[in-house]
Design a protein around this motif. Structure first.
Motif, short mmCIF file in Angstrom:
data_model
loop_
_atom_site.label_atom_id
_atom_site.label_comp_id
_atom_site.label_asym_id
_atom_site.label_seq_id
_atom_site.Cartn_x
_atom_site.Cartn_y
_atom_site.Cartn_z
N UNK A 1 12.11 14.88 -3.11
CA UNK A 1 10.98 14.04 -2.70
C UNK A 1 10.64 13.03 -3.78
N UNK A 2 10.69 13.47 -5.04
CA UNK A 2 10.43 12.58 -6.16
C UNK A 2 11.50 11.48 -6.23
N UNK A 3 12.76 11.88 -6.02
CA UNK A 3 13.87 10.92 -6.08
C UNK A 3 13.73 9.85 -4.99
N UNK A 4 13.37 10.26 -3.79
CA UNK A 4 13.22 9.31 -2.69
C UNK A 4 12.11 8.30 -2.97
N UNK A 5 11.01 8.78 -3.53
CA UNK A 5 9.94 7.86 -3.92
C UNK A 5 10.43 6.87 -4.98
N UNK B 1 4.52 18.69 -12.55
CA UNK B 1 5.77 19.43 -12.63
C UNK B 1 6.36 19.47 -14.04
N UNK B 2 5.94 18.57 -14.90
CA UNK B 2 6.50 18.54 -16.26
C UNK B 2 6.08 19.74 -17.08
N UNK B 3 5.07 20.49 -16.61
CA UNK B 3 4.65 21.70 -17.32
C UNK B 3 5.53 22.90 -16.96
N UNK C 1 3.72 9.63 -10.20
CA UNK C 1 2.95 9.97 -11.39
C UNK C 1 2.40 11.39 -11.31
N UNK C 2 1.89 11.75 -10.15
CA UNK C 2 1.34 13.10 -9.98
C UNK C 2 2.42 14.15 -10.17
N UNK C 3 3.60 13.87 -9.65
CA UNK C 3 4.74 14.78 -9.82
C UNK C 3 5.06 14.94 -11.30
N UNK D 1 0.84 -1.20 0.00
CA UNK D 1 0.00 0.00 0.00
C UNK D 1 0.88 1.26 0.00
N UNK D 2 1.94 1.21 0.77
CA UNK D 2 2.87 2.34 0.84
C UNK D 2 3.54 2.58 -0.52
N UNK D 3 3.91 1.49 -1.21
CA UNK D 3 4.54 1.62 -2.52
C UNK D 3 3.57 2.17 -3.56
N UNK D 4 2.31 1.78 -3.46
CA UNK D 4 1.29 2.32 -4.38
C UNK D 4 1.15 3.83 -4.17
N UNK D 5 1.21 4.24 -2.91
CA UNK D 5 1.13 5.67 -2.61
C UNK D 5 2.31 6.42 -3.22
#
Length: 332
Positions: free
Chosen positions: A207-211, A194-196, A188-190, A178-182
Motif C-alpha cells: 500500500x505504501x509502495x503504490x502511494x 511503521x518505522x517503530x 507520512x503516517x506510514x 487532493x488525492x495526491x495530498x491524501x
C-alpha cells in the motif's frame, strides 16, 4: 585433632559429645575463615584483569588464613582440654609434636588453597557470564539504536518535490491534487507509525509502495510505468518496513528519472525454499552518478545485516539494459 584420634580408634577415650563439639568447632572455624578469604579476594583481586602478581597476593592471603586458623584452633584446644574436658593429658600427647603441628597446618593450607581455587574458578565463570550478558545487552541496544536510525528514512528531496508538484497540480486538476495530498499524508503516517516496528506484512508495505508510485507520477507522468507480480502466498510474510519503498525510490531516482523516454519498474515477489525473494526491475543501467552517495542501498544492506545476519542477502545487477535489485530474507 580429636577427630584424628577418634578416626584412629579413639585411643584417648574421648566422649562422643567432645568429639562432636570439636567437629563443629572445626567446621565453624573453617566457614569463618573461608568467608573472610572470600571477602578479601573480592575486595583486592580484580577478576576482570587478573595478573601474575595477584597469584602471589592470594598465596599471602592463604598463609595468613592458615596461621590465624591454626592459632585460633590451638587456643580453643588448650582452653577446652584444660578447663572443660579436664584432659590436659591430651595436650602432652606425642601427637602434639612440632612435626605433627606443621603437618596439621600444611593440611589446612592445602584445604584453603583448594577452596580458593574452586571459588576463584566459580567466581571467574560468573564474572565471565555477567560480562557476556552485559556485552550482549550493549550489542542489542546498539543494534536497536542503529535500526531506529536506519528505519523510516523518507528522502527529504522526495517530500520537497512532491509538495511543489502538488502545488502546481492544484492549478490544473484540483481533485487529483487532493488525492495526491491524501496519498502523501498516508505515506507520512506510514513512515511515522511503521518505522517503530522491525517487521510488517508485505501486504501493508505494498500500500505504501503504490502511494509512492502515484505521487512520483505527478512529475514523471507517463514516463513512469509500474507493474506488480506478487505471489499471493507472500502477502502475509513479514518484512522490514519501507525496504521495498527504498528499492522503488532507488529505481526511480537512478533509473527512470534519468531516461528521457522513461521506463518500466516491475515489482515481483515469490517464495523459494523458505525464503522470500523480492525483486525490483527497472529500465536503465548501473551507471552511478558523481553526486550519488548510495545511502539508500547502504541502508538496505545494513538493515538486512542487523535483522537477519547472514540469513539474508541483497544483490544489484544489470542484465540486458535492466537493473535488477533482489532481496532474499528468511520466512521463519
Amino acid at each position: 585433632m580429636a577427630l584424628s584420634y577418634w578416626a584412629s580408634g579413639n585411643e584417648l577415650s574421648l566422649k562422643t559429645w567432645q568429639i562432636i563439639m570439636d567437629f563443629f568447632v572445626v567446621i565453624l572455624l573453617s566457614i569463618f575463615f573461608t568467608h573472610q578469604l572470600k571477602r578479601i579476594i573480592n575486595k583486592f583481586i580484580p577478576f576482570d584483569a587478573l595478573k601474575l602478581k595477584q597469584l602471589f597476593i592470594v598465596i599471602g592471603f592463604l598463609l595468613a588464613a592458615t596461621v590465624l586458623f591454626y592459632s585460633a584452633y590451638t587456643i580453643y584446644n588448650k582452653f577446652t582440654y584444660t578447663y572443660i574436658y579436664n584432659r590436659i593429658d591430651v595436650l602432652e600427647h606425642p601427637s602434639q609434636s612440632l612435626e605433627n603441628n606443621l603437618i596439621f597446618a600444611l593440611n589446612y593450607f592445602i584445604y584453603f588453597a583448594m577452596w580458593t581455587v574452586f571459588y576463584v574458578a566459580v567466581k571467574g565463570l560468573m564474572e565471565l557470564n555477567k560480562s557476556r550478558e552485559t556485552r550482549l545487552k550493549l550489542e542489542s541496544n546498539l543494534k536497536e539504536s542503529q535500526l531506529n536510525t536506519l528505519k523510516g528514512q523518507i528522502n527529504p528531496h522526495f517530500m520537497f518535490n512532491s509538495l511543489n508538484n502538488i502545488r502546481g497540480l492544484m492549478l490544473e486538476d484540483v481533485p487529483r491534487a487532493r488525492n495526491m495530498l491524501t496519498r502523501l499524508s498516508e505515506t507520512l503516517r506510514y513512515s511515522l507509525t511503521k518505522s517503530t516496528l522491525n517487521s510488517i506484512a508485505l501486504e501493508d508495505e505494498l500500500d505504501m509502495v503504490r502511494n509512492f508510485i502515484e505521487i512520483s507520477k505527478i512529475q514523471l507522468e507517463d514516463r513512469l510505468q509500474f507493474e506488480e507480480k506478487i505471489d499471493k502466498k507472500s502477502l502475509n510474510i513479514l518484512i522490514p518496513p519501507m525496504i521495498i519503498q527504498m528499492l522503488i525510490e532507488n529505481a526511480i531516482k537512478h533509473g527512470i528519472s534519468s531516461l528521457k523516454e522513461g521506463g518500466l519498474i516491475v515489482l515481483s515477489t515469490c517464495l523459494i525454499d523458505h525464503q522470500l525473494q523480492i525483486k525490483v526491475t527497472n529500465t536503465g543501467t548501473l551507471r552511478t552518478s558523481k553526486d550519488s552517495t548510495e545511502l539508500g542501498l547502504k541502508n538496505i544492506k545494513q538493515r538486512l545485516a542487523l535483522l537477519y545476519g547472514e540469513k539474508a542477502d541483497f544483490k544489484l545487477e544489470e542484465i540486458e539494459n535492466k537493473v535488477i535489485a533482489s532481496i532474499n530474507i528468511p520466512t521463519a
